[in-house]
Design an enzyme around this catalytic site. Sequence first.
Site, short mmCIF file in Angstrom:
data_model
loop_
_atom_site.label_atom_id
_atom_site.label_comp_id
_atom_site.label_asym_id
_atom_site.label_seq_id
_atom_site.Cartn_x
_atom_site.Cartn_y
_atom_site.Cartn_z
N GLU A 141 57.96 22.80 -23.60
CA GLU A 141 57.81 23.93 -23.89
C GLU A 141 56.54 23.66 -24.02
O GLU A 141 55.62 25.29 -23.81
CB GLU A 141 58.83 24.55 -25.49
CG GLU A 141 59.96 24.22 -25.19
CD GLU A 141 60.57 25.36 -23.98
OE1 GLU A 141 59.59 25.99 -23.41
OE2 GLU A 141 61.80 25.29 -23.46
N ASP A 167 59.56 21.24 -16.39
CA ASP A 167 59.54 19.48 -15.97
C ASP A 167 59.23 18.66 -16.07
O ASP A 167 59.78 17.26 -16.87
CB ASP A 167 61.16 20.02 -15.35
CG ASP A 167 61.99 21.15 -15.68
OD1 ASP A 167 62.21 21.25 -16.98
OD2 ASP A 167 62.85 21.36 -15.04
#
Length: 700
Positions: A537, A601
């Site tokens: 995030e 990611d």
Amino acid sequence: MNYKSLRMAAISPLATAALSAAFLLATCPSPLTAQSPAKADAPPETHYVPAPAFDTSSIDPKADPCNDFYKYACGNFAANHPIPSDQTGVDQFYLLYNVNTQELNGILKKYTAADPSRTPNEQKIGDYYAACMNTDLIEQRGLAPIQPLLDAINKVSRPGLAYFAGELQRYGVNVFFGFGELQDFKDSTKQVAFIDQGGLGLPERDYYTRTGDKDKTLRDQYVAHITKVLTFAGETPQQAAVDAKNILAFETTLAEASMTNTERRDPEAIYHPQTMAAFEASIGNVPFAPFFEAIHSPHIDSLVNGNPAFFPKMIEAVHSADMQTLRAYLRFHVVDEAASNLPKRFDDERFDFYGRKLSGQPEQRPRWKRCSAAVDGSLGEALGQVYVSQYFAGDSKAKTLEMVHDIESAMNNDLDTLDWMSPQTKVRAKEKLHAVADKIGYPEHWRDYSKLNVAPDDAFGNSQRATAFENDRELAKIGQPVDKLEWGMTPPTVNAYYDPSMNNINFPAGILQPAFYDAKADVAVNYGHIGAVIGHELTHGFDDQGRKFDATGNLTDWWTADDAKKFESRAGCLVNEYGSFTAVGDVKVNGKLTLGENTADNGGLVLAYMAYVARAKQDGLDINKKIDGYTGPQRFYIAFAQNWCENARPEQVRQQVLTDGHSPDHFRANGAIVNQPGFGPAFGCKKASPMVPTDACRIW
């Protein structure tokens, strides 16, 4: 409709789908007042327990971690977790979602009885659930709850369509186009009106335009679905069949005028401020005031247009269509969206197309799960307040915040080492990083539902009123100061997100549970699990979309031209890497559509590993000490990969690849692992092995 979803990058598509599915639609309140005893809530057929933080049973020790790390870390997961008939797939998010839903269900059943000691919020969540579960009464009432709307559709004239569309959108039936509130991309202190493409019944535009056999079959099945729904709603089979084909043709026109999901990834592409005079002039001076009145919008003199090319073509399509087709289009969407609160034949038919045919799910989820999710969707902070008090106690919030700070510190240090970024841009990047707000667990102030009426015997009306309540709450923000403390997900949600206009990262209590966070697990495992989610995030603030927003949340270019080119070059490496993966059949991952999630990611995992090593050193931990036969770094990477252990139906994988910004789970694991500098040494993998390529990609 809250258009913040355009700007919130979430960690999981499955969890996001579950969140969206929680909103059971309703339209007009039922005129009936008859009551019948609530149908008994069947107990859950399975008692769900949290997954282990470090799942040795999923590891396939026969697989070579240097050749296919997903197969190594998750090789036995599918065999151990067969897909239930009421699911499109199983992964870690689904496993935790089941546990959380079971916990929510226990809370809700406690408050279904008409006990005068219930607080107002306890009454609302209990009555909402009881009404949703009362399928006998829903069956008894038949079409009566939406009959006033059906009657109105039969009478609506072409000049009356604008007002009627506003009424329907207020109740969640998003016909013709979309409208909502938006935090202004270029002035994050302002909340503005936002109008955008919409009006489709299939997942997105390309379902209408692709020419392959699979898509042609799906369109034929969609027409058959529309035909059945219209027949259930009272049309003759012959008329319904004609109307269904015409509805597909009408929606195809809207689809052809729409932008693709990949095009919409560029925030500049969906940001077009216009005065109301300019907007109406662009569509032939068609007045929109009746629409705004009906949807309960405050007065607006301007708006942001998400797709200016769409609206003239939408208006032309409406003018060209005959009223029989337009009324059938409205009728279909009203009935189909309300299906979960209508008799079983409607509910079953909607599931048959959207669940079984489109996603490959053999059976519908049990009603208790769907109704628990519906309460979370409509009264999420009332239910969430109880959930948090029972399931998010102790030091979970403090420990999570500690990890967040560790990972933010890792990014701060990492920025100093980047050889491709100039000092000038690094200063701006750190400015943005230091301004990120960290939101953990639950809101600082809870939403007020006192004006929302919930009855124990009115499932359809409850959902309708809740949808209108949320619509009115969102639209009332237009022109008002921004509430930076507001959350875009409910506390029990198994997901997380970054909001670039707010420049904040958000981790609901629902995901801060085993296996993602386990207070009893070792540091390596927690940093591999939830630490990688935190890093994901945080990195969204610096992916191909997030990097275009500054520290204050404004869409502005704070990069030097040379640094921007270097970023694009490095991002291109990820586009090519993921674009080479074949997801299912002949369908490949769309490297451009998934670029933001893939960037998050990859960067998030690098940061989480750096933070883990630093935390272990600070706490005096020996990372080479083995637990369960694995060193700390090995446990870290296995825990990360096990975030993405999955067993999914091919139909679901295909739909995800065609519509979603997240790569399939197998590639989320391996696609990030191959670019990790710490992975090879952890498992003794030689350079140029499949998991340690010589040409790894790296942005952050």
